[in-house]
Design an enzyme around this catalytic site. Structure first.
Site, PDB file in Angstrom:
ATOM      1  N   HIS A 185       0.652  -1.096   0.230  1.00 59.47           N
ATOM      2  CA  HIS A 185      -0.137   0.065  -0.106  1.00 59.47           C
ATOM      3  C   HIS A 185       0.890   1.207   0.038  1.00 59.47           C
ATOM      4  O   HIS A 185       1.933   1.465   1.015  1.00 59.47           O
ATOM      5  CB  HIS A 185      -0.943   0.065   1.325  1.00 59.47           C
ATOM      6  CG  HIS A 185      -2.078  -1.094   1.287  1.00 59.47           C
ATOM      7  ND1 HIS A 185      -3.335  -0.637   1.343  1.00 59.47           N
ATOM      8  CD2 HIS A 185      -2.052  -2.456   1.059  1.00 59.47           C
ATOM      9  CE1 HIS A 185      -3.964  -1.799   1.101  1.00 59.47           C
ATOM     10  NE2 HIS A 185      -3.183  -2.704   1.165  1.00 59.47           N
ATOM     11  N   TYR A 194      -9.105   5.136   7.553  1.00 61.95           N
ATOM     12  CA  TYR A 194      -9.438   5.404   9.206  1.00 61.95           C
ATOM     13  C   TYR A 194     -10.267   6.512   9.294  1.00 61.95           C
ATOM     14  O   TYR A 194     -10.127   7.709   8.694  1.00 61.95           O
ATOM     15  CB  TYR A 194      -8.120   5.788   9.728  1.00 61.95           C
ATOM     16  CG  TYR A 194      -6.855   4.635   9.861  1.00 61.95           C
ATOM     17  CD1 TYR A 194      -6.315   4.442   8.924  1.00 61.95           C
ATOM     18  CD2 TYR A 194      -6.801   4.177  10.989  1.00 61.95           C
ATOM     19  CE1 TYR A 194      -5.020   3.574   8.771  1.00 61.95           C
ATOM     20  CE2 TYR A 194      -5.476   3.170  11.074  1.00 61.95           C
ATOM     21  CZ  TYR A 194      -4.853   2.770  10.082  1.00 61.95           C
ATOM     22  OH  TYR A 194      -3.811   1.923  10.136  1.00 61.95           O
ATOM     23  N   PRO A 198      -4.101  -0.337  19.355  1.00 58.86           N
ATOM     24  CA  PRO A 198      -3.936  -0.852  17.889  1.00 58.86           C
ATOM     25  C   PRO A 198      -3.890   0.108  16.741  1.00 58.86           C
ATOM     26  O   PRO A 198      -3.246  -0.140  15.842  1.00 58.86           O
ATOM     27  CB  PRO A 198      -5.282  -1.624  17.526  1.00 58.86           C
ATOM     28  CG  PRO A 198      -6.170  -1.207  18.530  1.00 58.86           C
ATOM     29  CD  PRO A 198      -5.291  -0.842  19.911  1.00 58.86           C
ATOM     30  N   LYS A 218       1.462  -0.691  15.066  1.00 55.77           N
ATOM     31  CA  LYS A 218       2.604  -0.666  15.487  1.00 55.77           C
ATOM     32  C   LYS A 218       3.214  -2.057  16.200  1.00 55.77           C
ATOM     33  O   LYS A 218       4.435  -2.386  16.346  1.00 55.77           O
ATOM     34  CB  LYS A 218       3.123   0.278  16.129  1.00 55.77           C
ATOM     35  CG  LYS A 218       3.028   1.892  15.371  1.00 55.77           C
ATOM     36  CD  LYS A 218       4.411   1.873  14.675  1.00 55.77           C
ATOM     37  CE  LYS A 218       3.982   3.125  13.429  1.00 55.77           C
ATOM     38  NZ  LYS A 218       4.258   2.629  12.228  1.00 55.77           N
ATOM     39  N   TYR A 270       4.067   6.468  10.419  1.00 55.61           N
ATOM     40  CA  TYR A 270       3.260   5.090   9.955  1.00 55.61           C
ATOM     41  C   TYR A 270       4.085   4.308   9.258  1.00 55.61           C
ATOM     42  O   TYR A 270       4.032   3.195   9.370  1.00 55.61           O
ATOM     43  CB  TYR A 270       2.232   5.858   8.919  1.00 55.61           C
ATOM     44  CG  TYR A 270       1.028   4.675   8.797  1.00 55.61           C
ATOM     45  CD1 TYR A 270      -0.119   4.595   9.580  1.00 55.61           C
ATOM     46  CD2 TYR A 270       1.300   4.226   7.588  1.00 55.61           C
ATOM     47  CE1 TYR A 270      -1.072   3.768   9.504  1.00 55.61           C
ATOM     48  CE2 TYR A 270      -0.196   2.916   7.449  1.00 55.61           C
ATOM     49  CZ  TYR A 270      -1.073   2.894   8.179  1.00 55.61           C
ATOM     50  OH  TYR A 270      -2.044   2.174   8.109  1.00 55.61           O
TER      51      TYR A 270
HETATM   52  C1  DHB Z   1      -5.131  -3.372  10.823  1.00 51.47           C
HETATM   53  C2  DHB Z   1      -5.068  -2.975  12.249  1.00 51.47           C
HETATM   54  C3  DHB Z   1      -4.613  -2.075  12.592  1.00 51.47           C
HETATM   55  O1  DHB Z   1      -4.557  -1.597  14.170  1.00 51.47           O
HETATM   56  C4  DHB Z   1      -4.357  -0.944  11.723  1.00 51.47           C
HETATM   57  O2  DHB Z   1      -4.065   0.453  12.184  1.00 51.47           O
HETATM   58  C5  DHB Z   1      -4.635  -1.028  10.470  1.00 51.47           C
HETATM   59  C6  DHB Z   1      -4.870  -2.368   9.951  1.00 51.47           C
HETATM   60  C7  DHB Z   1      -5.387  -4.597  10.469  1.00 51.47           C
HETATM   61  O3  DHB Z   1      -5.824  -5.580  11.077  1.00 51.47           O
HETATM   62  O4  DHB Z   1      -5.584  -4.913   9.088  1.00 51.47           O
END
Ligand code: DHB
Length: 391
Positions: free
Chosen positions: A72, A200, A292, A296, A384
């Site tokens: 990506h 997001y 999450p 990271k 990121y």
């Molecule tokens: C996923 C989990 C995340 O915490 C995130 O920021 C982006 C993707 C995932 O499980 O695909």
């Protein structure tokens, strides 16, 4: 049993460390409380930073990730009914890959098994001994029998609930923690991707995230009460909530499908400082937890063991301990950067129950800034992809 490095925990940190050590000719034994089937099927996040991808390629484990994961070059931030793209490649020169953590685990286990590695699954009653001497050991039970691993170093990769961190006396470490008053409800869905890139979304009803696993399986999350139960959420109720949070004013809608897995995860930030006591070193979730948002966790775990592997190599090759001595300090720089980033992303995108109208406007203004200003977008993007500077 005797080995050079005793590793507790067969998650990404423990398995990657044992693989890196093997490539340097250093012996290790990994013990794990779960079964191989369990570690290979536990659903976790799926975003690999550029550095994690590069390492997997360097150590011969990148083939399936390149074939089955997706690269990506950007992601989207959605708020006020509009999506805004963060162009990671343009802003940083780097990308990320979406490839589930348990797939990385499968690749690591396969490589370790192919090399005849010693991984003991299903152990109970694990305990650490003499970690402040040069002859530490790990004891455990398996099938009702007592076992002991005598080693030069013990590496605790046994997660936040494991026994390793507890083996560092409380007066020798300091814990930093922040709990969040919400969790993530995660679903796995049989459907084509709703979007080419991750979305997001900040919404008055709460945060939502559209991610992916493959051309036929999608991963989605929405902010929820951490004490809620998946049983309270019918598929219809889930879709209603997801649509309300992510559908856009330009007519874009997410694509529904059959939901085949539901789970709720709590969220917290946690750091144990220091990460070393004598011959015991902590890596991954055993030492630090991030919420999450931004995914990271595994990337930090992999980074810890990369530093440890260099330190252990220096020890065995040159008899020097400089890298090992500075392990905590070196690893914690990256960890605190990721702690801040994960806290910041979380704070910017979630609804806090007690947030005043002023705080709501602060969130929106920040989102507007990171999507309108190249300087602010670069700050987000470099964190990121895992390339933010520290000193
Ligand atoms: C996923 C989990 C995340 O915490 C995130 O920021 C982006 C993707 C995932 O499980 O695909």
């Amino acid at each position: 049993m005797r080995t050079q490095v005793g590793i507790i925990g067969a998650g990404p940190a423990g398995l990657m460390l044992s693989h890196l050590l093997h490539l340097q000719g250093i012996e290790s034994v990994v013990i794990e409380s779960r079964t191989r089937e369990e570690i290979e099927s536990t659903i976790r996040a799926g975003v690999l930073e550029q550095g994690t991808m590069d390492l997997l390629h360097e150590v011969g484990l990148g083939r399936r990730m390149a074939a089955e994961g997706t690269l990506h070059h950007g992601f989207e931030l959605a708020f006020n009914g509009t999506r805004h793209r963060i162009d990671l490649k343009d802003l940083t020169g780097h990308a990320i890959s979406v490839y589930a953590q348990h797939e990385v685990i499968k690749d690591l286990v396969a490589a370790r098994v192919a090399a005849d590695a010693k991984i003991v699954f299903g152990v109970v009653e694990t305990s650490l001994h003499n970690v402040d001497t040069e002859t530490p050991s790990i004891r455990y039970q398996k099938d009702g029998e007592e076992h002991s691993v005598e080693c030069d170093f013990v590496i605790g990769c046994d997660g936040s609930q494991g026994v390793s961190r507890q083996a560092i006396p409380e007066n020798a470490r300091k814990d930093y923690q922040r709990l969040y008053p919400f969790g993530w409800f995660g679903i796995l869905v049989e459907a084509p991707p709703s979007s080419d890139e991750l979305i997001y979304a900040r919404h008055e009803r709460g945060f939502a995230l559209i991610s992916t696993r493959s051309s036929t399986v999608q991963r989605m999350y929405f902010q929820c009460d951490p004490k809620d139960s998946v049983d309270n959420w019918s598929d219809d109720r889930i879709w209603h909530e997801m649509h309300a949070r992510v559908d856009q004013s330009d007519g874009w809608k997410l694509t529904e499908g059959r939901i085949f897995q539901k789970n709720i995860v709590g969220m917290r930030s946690f750091v144990s400082s220091v990460m070393q006591h004598g011959r015991l070193f902590l890596a991954g979730d055993a030492a630090h937890i991030v919420p999450p948002t931004g995914a990271k966790g595994m990337n930090l775990a992999i980074n810890d063991v990369r530093i440890l592997a260099d330190g252990l190599e220096q020890f065995y090759r040159e008899g020097k301990e400089d890298f090992l001595t500075t392990y905590s300090e070196t690893a914690l720089k990256r960890i605190w950067r990721a702690e801040h980033f994960s806290w910041w992303m979380t704070s910017m995108l979630h609804q806090f129950q007690d947030a005043s109208p002023f705080q709501q406007q602060m969130q929106l203004s920040e989102l507007s800034y990171v999507t309108a200003s190249r300087a602010a977008a670069t700050a987000l993007a470099e964190n990121y992809v895992g390339k933010a500077a520290t000193h």
